[in-house]
Design an enzyme around this catalytic site. Structure first.
Site, PDB file in Angstrom:
ATOM      1  CE1 TYR A   1      -3.389  -2.638   5.694  1.00  0.00           C
ATOM      2  CE2 TYR A   1      -3.262  -0.300   5.193  1.00  0.00           C
ATOM      3  CZ  TYR A   1      -3.325  -1.610   4.772  1.00  0.00           C
ATOM      4  OH  TYR A   1      -3.316  -1.906   3.429  1.00  0.00           O
TER       5      TYR A   1
ATOM      6  CE  LYS B   1       0.001  -4.556   2.942  1.00  0.00           C
ATOM      7  NZ  LYS B   1      -0.387  -5.898   2.386  1.00  0.00           N
TER       8      LYS B   1
ATOM      9  CB  THR C   1      -0.894  -0.004   1.260  1.00  0.00           C
ATOM     10  OG1 THR C   1      -1.520   1.262   1.395  1.00  0.00           O
ATOM     11  CG2 THR C   1      -0.092  -0.257   2.533  1.00  0.00           C
ATOM     12  CG  ASP C   2      -1.103   5.022  -0.942  1.00  0.00           C
ATOM     13  OD1 ASP C   2      -1.662   4.407  -0.013  1.00  0.00           O
ATOM     14  OD2 ASP C   2      -1.695   5.905  -1.610  1.00  0.00           O
ATOM     15  CD  GLU C   3      -3.337   3.545   4.575  1.00  0.00           C
ATOM     16  OE1 GLU C   3      -3.087   3.386   5.773  1.00  0.00           O
ATOM     17  OE2 GLU C   3      -4.485   3.590   4.119  1.00  0.00           O
TER      18      GLU C   3
HETATM   19  P1  NAD Z   1      -9.755  -7.286   2.138  1.00  0.00           P
HETATM   20  O1  NAD Z   1      -9.759  -7.003   3.595  1.00  0.00           O
HETATM   21  O2  NAD Z   1     -10.956  -6.991   1.324  1.00  0.00           O
HETATM   22  O3  NAD Z   1      -9.415  -8.830   1.887  1.00  0.00           O
HETATM   23  C1  NAD Z   1      -8.424  -9.507   2.602  1.00  0.00           C
HETATM   24  C2  NAD Z   1      -8.594 -10.997   2.345  1.00  0.00           C
HETATM   25  O4  NAD Z   1      -7.557 -11.685   3.066  1.00  0.00           O
HETATM   26  C3  NAD Z   1      -9.937 -11.560   2.854  1.00  0.00           C
HETATM   27  O5  NAD Z   1     -10.495 -12.422   1.888  1.00  0.00           O
HETATM   28  C4  NAD Z   1      -9.555 -12.325   4.114  1.00  0.00           C
HETATM   29  O6  NAD Z   1     -10.410 -13.425   4.383  1.00  0.00           O
HETATM   30  C5  NAD Z   1      -8.139 -12.775   3.773  1.00  0.00           C
HETATM   31  N1  NAD Z   1      -7.329 -13.020   4.990  1.00  0.00           N
HETATM   32  C6  NAD Z   1      -7.193 -12.198   6.051  1.00  0.00           C
HETATM   33  N2  NAD Z   1      -6.397 -12.773   6.972  1.00  0.00           N
HETATM   34  C7  NAD Z   1      -6.001 -13.977   6.457  1.00  0.00           C
HETATM   35  C8  NAD Z   1      -5.168 -15.018   6.934  1.00  0.00           C
HETATM   36  N3  NAD Z   1      -4.577 -14.939   8.126  1.00  0.00           N
HETATM   37  N4  NAD Z   1      -4.985 -16.110   6.143  1.00  0.00           N
HETATM   38  C9  NAD Z   1      -5.586 -16.202   4.929  1.00  0.00           C
HETATM   39  N5  NAD Z   1      -6.411 -15.243   4.442  1.00  0.00           N
HETATM   40  C10 NAD Z   1      -6.606 -14.136   5.194  1.00  0.00           C
HETATM   41  O7  NAD Z   1      -8.464  -6.525   1.571  1.00  0.00           O
HETATM   42  P2  NAD Z   1      -8.256  -5.747   0.207  1.00  0.00           P
HETATM   43  O8  NAD Z   1      -8.744  -4.361   0.366  1.00  0.00           O
HETATM   44  O9  NAD Z   1      -8.733  -6.581  -0.903  1.00  0.00           O
HETATM   45  O10 NAD Z   1      -6.663  -5.678   0.169  1.00  0.00           O
HETATM   46  C11 NAD Z   1      -5.908  -6.753  -0.369  1.00  0.00           C
HETATM   47  C12 NAD Z   1      -4.430  -6.402  -0.276  1.00  0.00           C
HETATM   48  O11 NAD Z   1      -4.167  -5.200  -0.988  1.00  0.00           O
HETATM   49  C13 NAD Z   1      -3.954  -6.163   1.148  1.00  0.00           C
HETATM   50  O12 NAD Z   1      -2.658  -6.701   1.273  1.00  0.00           O
HETATM   51  C14 NAD Z   1      -3.920  -4.649   1.279  1.00  0.00           C
HETATM   52  O13 NAD Z   1      -2.950  -4.241   2.211  1.00  0.00           O
HETATM   53  C15 NAD Z   1      -3.536  -4.246  -0.132  1.00  0.00           C
HETATM   54  N6  NAD Z   1      -4.005  -2.919  -0.569  1.00  0.00           N
HETATM   55  C16 NAD Z   1      -5.320  -2.572  -0.438  1.00  0.00           C
HETATM   56  C17 NAD Z   1      -5.751  -1.334  -0.916  1.00  0.00           C
HETATM   57  C18 NAD Z   1      -7.194  -0.896  -0.819  1.00  0.00           C
HETATM   58  O14 NAD Z   1      -7.507   0.247  -1.143  1.00  0.00           O
HETATM   59  N7  NAD Z   1      -8.126  -1.762  -0.422  1.00  0.00           N
HETATM   60  C19 NAD Z   1      -4.836  -0.450  -1.517  1.00  0.00           C
HETATM   61  C20 NAD Z   1      -3.495  -0.854  -1.613  1.00  0.00           C
HETATM   62  C21 NAD Z   1      -3.100  -2.085  -1.151  1.00  0.00           C
HETATM   63  O1  DAU Z   2      -4.108   4.022   0.501  1.00  0.00           O
HETATM   64  C1  DAU Z   2      -4.337   2.651   0.397  1.00  0.00           C
HETATM   65  C2  DAU Z   2      -5.169   2.194   1.572  1.00  0.00           C
HETATM   66  O2  DAU Z   2      -6.473   2.716   1.379  1.00  0.00           O
HETATM   67  C3  DAU Z   2      -5.210   0.681   1.735  1.00  0.00           C
HETATM   68  O3  DAU Z   2      -3.920   0.200   2.022  1.00  0.00           O
HETATM   69  C4  DAU Z   2      -6.167   0.283   2.864  1.00  0.00           C
HETATM   70  O4  DAU Z   2      -6.271  -1.130   2.940  1.00  0.00           O
HETATM   71  C5  DAU Z   2      -7.522   0.877   2.571  1.00  0.00           C
HETATM   72  O5  DAU Z   2      -8.404   0.583   3.629  1.00  0.00           O
HETATM   73  C6  DAU Z   2      -7.428   2.387   2.365  1.00  0.00           C
HETATM   74  O6  DAU Z   2      -7.108   3.074   3.600  1.00  0.00           O
HETATM   75  P1  DAU Z   2      -7.831   4.442   4.017  1.00  0.00           P
HETATM   76  O7  DAU Z   2      -7.741   4.591   5.473  1.00  0.00           O
HETATM   77  O8  DAU Z   2      -7.373   5.573   3.171  1.00  0.00           O
HETATM   78  O9  DAU Z   2      -9.348   4.078   3.544  1.00  0.00           O
HETATM   79  P2  DAU Z   2     -10.770   4.317   4.227  1.00  0.00           P
HETATM   80  O10 DAU Z   2     -11.778   3.957   3.193  1.00  0.00           O
HETATM   81  O11 DAU Z   2     -10.854   3.661   5.556  1.00  0.00           O
HETATM   82  O12 DAU Z   2     -10.797   5.881   4.440  1.00  0.00           O
HETATM   83  C7  DAU Z   2     -10.660   6.786   3.353  1.00  0.00           C
HETATM   84  C8  DAU Z   2     -10.716   8.191   3.918  1.00  0.00           C
HETATM   85  O13 DAU Z   2     -12.052   8.427   4.395  1.00  0.00           O
HETATM   86  C9  DAU Z   2      -9.803   8.429   5.104  1.00  0.00           C
HETATM   87  O14 DAU Z   2      -9.302   9.746   5.071  1.00  0.00           O
HETATM   88  C10 DAU Z   2     -10.720   8.247   6.310  1.00  0.00           C
HETATM   89  C11 DAU Z   2     -12.052   8.755   5.800  1.00  0.00           C
HETATM   90  N1  DAU Z   2     -13.247   8.101   6.402  1.00  0.00           N
HETATM   91  C12 DAU Z   2     -13.310   6.759   6.416  1.00  0.00           C
HETATM   92  C13 DAU Z   2     -14.389   6.102   6.979  1.00  0.00           C
HETATM   93  C14 DAU Z   2     -14.463   4.598   7.021  1.00  0.00           C
HETATM   94  C15 DAU Z   2     -14.274   8.887   6.921  1.00  0.00           C
HETATM   95  O15 DAU Z   2     -14.217  10.130   6.877  1.00  0.00           O
HETATM   96  N2  DAU Z   2     -15.343   8.252   7.485  1.00  0.00           N
HETATM   97  C16 DAU Z   2     -15.452   6.888   7.554  1.00  0.00           C
HETATM   98  O16 DAU Z   2     -16.445   6.373   8.112  1.00  0.00           O
END
Ligand code: NAD
Ligand code: DAU
Length: 348
Positions: free
Chosen positions: A156, A160, A131-133
């Site tokens: 988190y 990562k 992730t970019d975080e």
């Molecule tokens: P998600 O939470 O939707 O899915 C995670 C999946 O991993 C689920 O299916 C869960 O059951 C499985 N899982 C969790 N713990 C596990 C374990 N111990 N063993 C096996 N399976 C397990 O997540 P996502 O948003 O699809 O993100 C997927 C990946 O991409 C993550 O590594 C996350 O850090 C990265 N990522 C997400 C975002 C985003 O915006 N969602 C952005 C950048 C990177």
């Molecule tokens: O940048 C990549 C990341 O983006 C991924 O690595 C993470 O897995 C993914 O969850 C996401 O993280 P964020 O914290 O940026 O996403 P989230 O959707 O939780 O929040 C987006 C923005 O919205 C953040 O500034 C917090 C705000 N927010 C979020 C929620 C859930 C609110 O204002 N209210 C809310 O209820």
């Protein structure tokens, strides 16, 4: 036949990656390993579950014995690792499960892959989805590049960042062939409604308050999930060993502006009065350690691999809303049960 293990394939991004690989590469057998936490949902993959080059195995990446046996049995040529605890708010209330899955789980996979192929990594690849975080928070200006120093602020992002360091360390120490990508915020179908966009879509449908953290002036860069899956495909097959690729949407939005656009599009689709959903916006207590701004410079993957996002944000958001409006049963299933307790603890 080549074999690839995709971890976390029942989750949001993982399900789009699994679908793309199963459909695109009939000569590769895809093994989806997922422990099916609250975020994992096999119905995300119901359309491809019967494909002959696809196998689902329920299992936990924290269980080293299970992972080692699995790698010995199937001798995977490639790993695409997405399994993670992924929600920042949950990491604030329960950091340990993030350390277990994101750090220990990643090291278990690295060990299993290293021990399987020992010194003979020819044609093998470990792809780590990050992730970019990990880069921390930007001020009003600047972009994250692949050489930006790591500076994670939430449990988190710290977990990562740690997993990224372990992947690099296995590359340096054992010669393990890896690629890492660091992506910005994804959105699209199958996104669990704890994250901003799907949570707010669900709340607008149900005319519930839209809880905006702090003043709403936090900024994120949004990418349509299928474009992320394409980028992973390209970097897995054509990326260079021991390289990192930043992936982003060239698409920065302040949360409050995004929420207003979402309200506008939803009012039109639900045939509600102009500005009806905006009335639901409620400013609530800020997230502790809330990162002000993320923004990705994705020029490396663009120049080296020719990748670009394929949809505009307005198009992607419209497709996303349409998906949720035609999949209300999916939404109802995932928001029943333990989701109700999570919602109460987080927002009331
Ligand atoms: P998600 O939470 O939707 O899915 C995670 C999946 O991993 C689920 O299916 C869960 O059951 C499985 N899982 C969790 N713990 C596990 C374990 N111990 N063993 C096996 N399976 C397990 O997540 P996502 O948003 O699809 O993100 C997927 C990946 O991409 C993550 O590594 C996350 O850090 C990265 N990522 C997400 C975002 C985003 O915006 N969602 C952005 C950048 C990177
Ligand atoms: O940048 C990549 C990341 O983006 C991924 O690595 C993470 O897995 C993914 O969850 C996401 O993280 P964020 O914290 O940026 O996403 P989230 O959707 O939780 O929040 C987006 C923005 O919205 C953040 O500034 C917090 C705000 N927010 C979020 C929620 C859930 C609110 O204002 N209210 C809310 O209820």
């Amino acid at each position: 036949m080549k074999k690839i293990i995709i971890t976390g394939g029942a989750g949001f991004i993982g399900s789009h990656v699994v679908r793309r690989f199963v459909k695109q590469y009939k000569d590769i057998h895809i093994f989806n390993i997922d422990s099916l936490t609250y975020a994992g949902n096999l119905s995300n993959l119901s359309d491809i579950e019967k494909e002959s080059n696809y196998t689902f195995i329920k299992g936990d990446i924290v269980d080293a014995e299970f992972i080692n046996n699995l790698f010995e049995e199937h001798r995977f040529d490639g790993v695409i690792h997405l399994a993670a605890e992924s929600h920042v708010d949950r990491s604030i209330s329960d950091p340990i499960s993030f350390v277990m899955t994101n750090v220990v789980g990643t090291v278990n996979l690295l060990n299993a892959f290293k021990n399987l192929w020992n010194d003979n990594f020819e044609g093998k690849r470990f792809y780590h989805v990050s992730t970019d975080e990990v880069y921390g928070s930007l001020g009003q200006d600047g972009l994250f590049t692949e050489t930006t120093s790591y500076d994670p602020n939430s449990p988190y992002s710290a977990s990562k960042a740690s997993s990224d360091h372990f992947v690099r360390a296995y590359g340096e120490t054992y010669g393990l062939p890896y690629v890492i990508s660091n992506c910005s915020n994804n959105y699209g179908p199958n996104h669990f409604p704890e994250k901003l966009i799907p949570l707010f879509i669900n709340n607008i449908i149900n005319k519930k308050p839209l809880p905006v953290y702090g003043d709403g002036n936090y900024t994120r860069d949004w990418l349509y999930v299928e474009d992320h899956a394409v980028a992973i495909d390209l970097a897995f097959h054509r990326g260079k060993n021991h390289e990192t690729y930043n992936i982003g949407g060239f698409n920065e939005w302040k949360n409050i502006d995004l929420v207003k656009l979402l309200c506008k599009q939803m009012d039109q689709k639900l045939q509600r009065k102009v500005s009806e959903s905006e009335q639901l916006i409620t400013y609530v207590k800020d997230r502790p350690g809330h990162d002000l701004r993320y923004a990705i410079d994705a020029s490396k993957i663009n120049k080296e691999l020719g990748w670009m996002p394929s949809v505009t944000f307005e198009e992607g958001l419209a497709k996303t809303i349409d998906w949720y409006l035609s999949n209300t049963e999916w939404l109802e299933n995932v928001t029943s049960g333990s989701y109700q307790n999570y919602y109460k603890n987080q927002y009331q």
